[in-house]
Design an enzyme around this catalytic site. Structure first.
Site, mmCIF file in Angstrom:
data_model
loop_
_atom_site.group_PDB
_atom_site.id
_atom_site.type_symbol
_atom_site.label_atom_id
_atom_site.label_comp_id
_atom_site.label_asym_id
_atom_site.label_seq_id
_atom_site.Cartn_x
_atom_site.Cartn_y
_atom_site.Cartn_z
ATOM 1 N N GLY A 262 16.029 -10.389 -23.756
ATOM 2 C CA GLY A 262 15.127 -11.171 -24.589
ATOM 3 C C GLY A 262 15.626 -12.527 -25.019
ATOM 4 N N ASP B 227 17.193 -12.555 -29.656
ATOM 5 C CA ASP B 227 15.814 -13.040 -29.716
ATOM 6 C C ASP B 227 15.167 -12.709 -31.052
ATOM 7 O OD1 ASP B 227 15.768 -10.321 -29.146
ATOM 8 O OD2 ASP B 227 14.201 -10.451 -27.622
ATOM 9 N N ASP C 208 15.129 -6.995 -36.094
ATOM 10 C CA ASP C 208 14.191 -6.247 -36.927
ATOM 11 C C ASP C 208 14.938 -5.161 -37.699
ATOM 12 O OD1 ASP C 208 14.495 -4.558 -34.698
ATOM 13 O OD2 ASP C 208 12.444 -4.848 -34.024
ATOM 14 N N LEU D 234 22.400 -5.368 -33.742
ATOM 15 C CA LEU D 234 23.406 -6.343 -34.159
ATOM 16 C C LEU D 234 24.515 -5.704 -34.979
ATOM 17 C CD1 LEU D 234 21.452 -9.608 -34.968
ATOM 18 C CD2 LEU D 234 23.262 -9.293 -33.291
#
Length: 199
Positions: free
Chosen positions: A58, A114, A117, A122
């Site tokens: 992404g 990208d 959420d 991460l």
């Protein structure tokens, strides 16, 4: 056909699939330039070498655009982490399928994403970079969706958190982001109509 006409054609190609467009290619370009300028200024005094690590697939457009605008020496690498599959919801625990080729020991890593959420990917990747000996880790995400956050992916060392735009809680595509591998090549960010992904 001029480059502007090519962009206009790409925008029209799938615009009928969008509920609305959140950010145009012009707005995206301006924000990417701002981010690159900010990061270049902050990282210019870094004593450690800097490695930008894109999270495939992404982030590929964002990574390419921001890397071209960075004004300090950087290395670039990619990792591939799966969490979505072909759906619209993160599947939870990330799974690393392609690791780094560059040795990041003692280096400052900038994870380029990208969209953030839930934060699971991460959070896991920051720990992974620590385990590889990175001296510090920053996060640079094109979109940030804090309404969906489950864990906080904290940068470490001298790392910082950079974001392009705060994203509403909608399913978005374009500028590298997909649904079932489609829409990545759109130059804008759009909210995909529900009938396009709800069968």
């Amino acid at each position: 056909m001029s480059s502007r006409q090519s962009v206009d054609a790409a925008m029209a190609l799938r615009e009928e699939d969008m509920e609305r467009i959140l950010w145009t290619d012009v707005e995206i370009s301006a924000r990417v330039s701002e981010l690159a300028e900010e990061m270049s200024e902050v990282l210019r005094d870094s004593e450690a070498a800097v490695v930008f690590v894109g999270i495939a697939t992404g982030s590929f457009m964002f990574l390419a655009d921001v890397a071209r605008r960075i004004t300090i020496p950087i290395a670039v690498d990619l990792v591939r982490v799966e969490s979505y599959g072909l759906g619209t919801e993160s599947g939870g625990a990330p799974r690393l399928t392609t690791d780094l080729k560059i040795d990041v020991r003692g280096k400052h890593v900038v994870l380029v994403e990208d969209i953030v959420d839930t934060g699971n990917t991460l959070f896991w990747l920051i720990a992974h970079m620590k385990s590889k000996g990175a001296s510090s880790v920053s996060v640079c995400t094109f979109l940030d969706k804090p309404s969906r956050r489950k864990v906080i992916p904290e940068p470490f060392g001298e790392g910082r958190f950079y974001r392009g735009f705060e994203c509403p809680d909608n399913f978005v595509v374009g500028y590298g982001m997909d649904f079932a591998e489609l829409y990545r090549n759109l130059p804008y960010i759009g909210v995909l109509k529900k009938e396009k992904y709800q069968l």
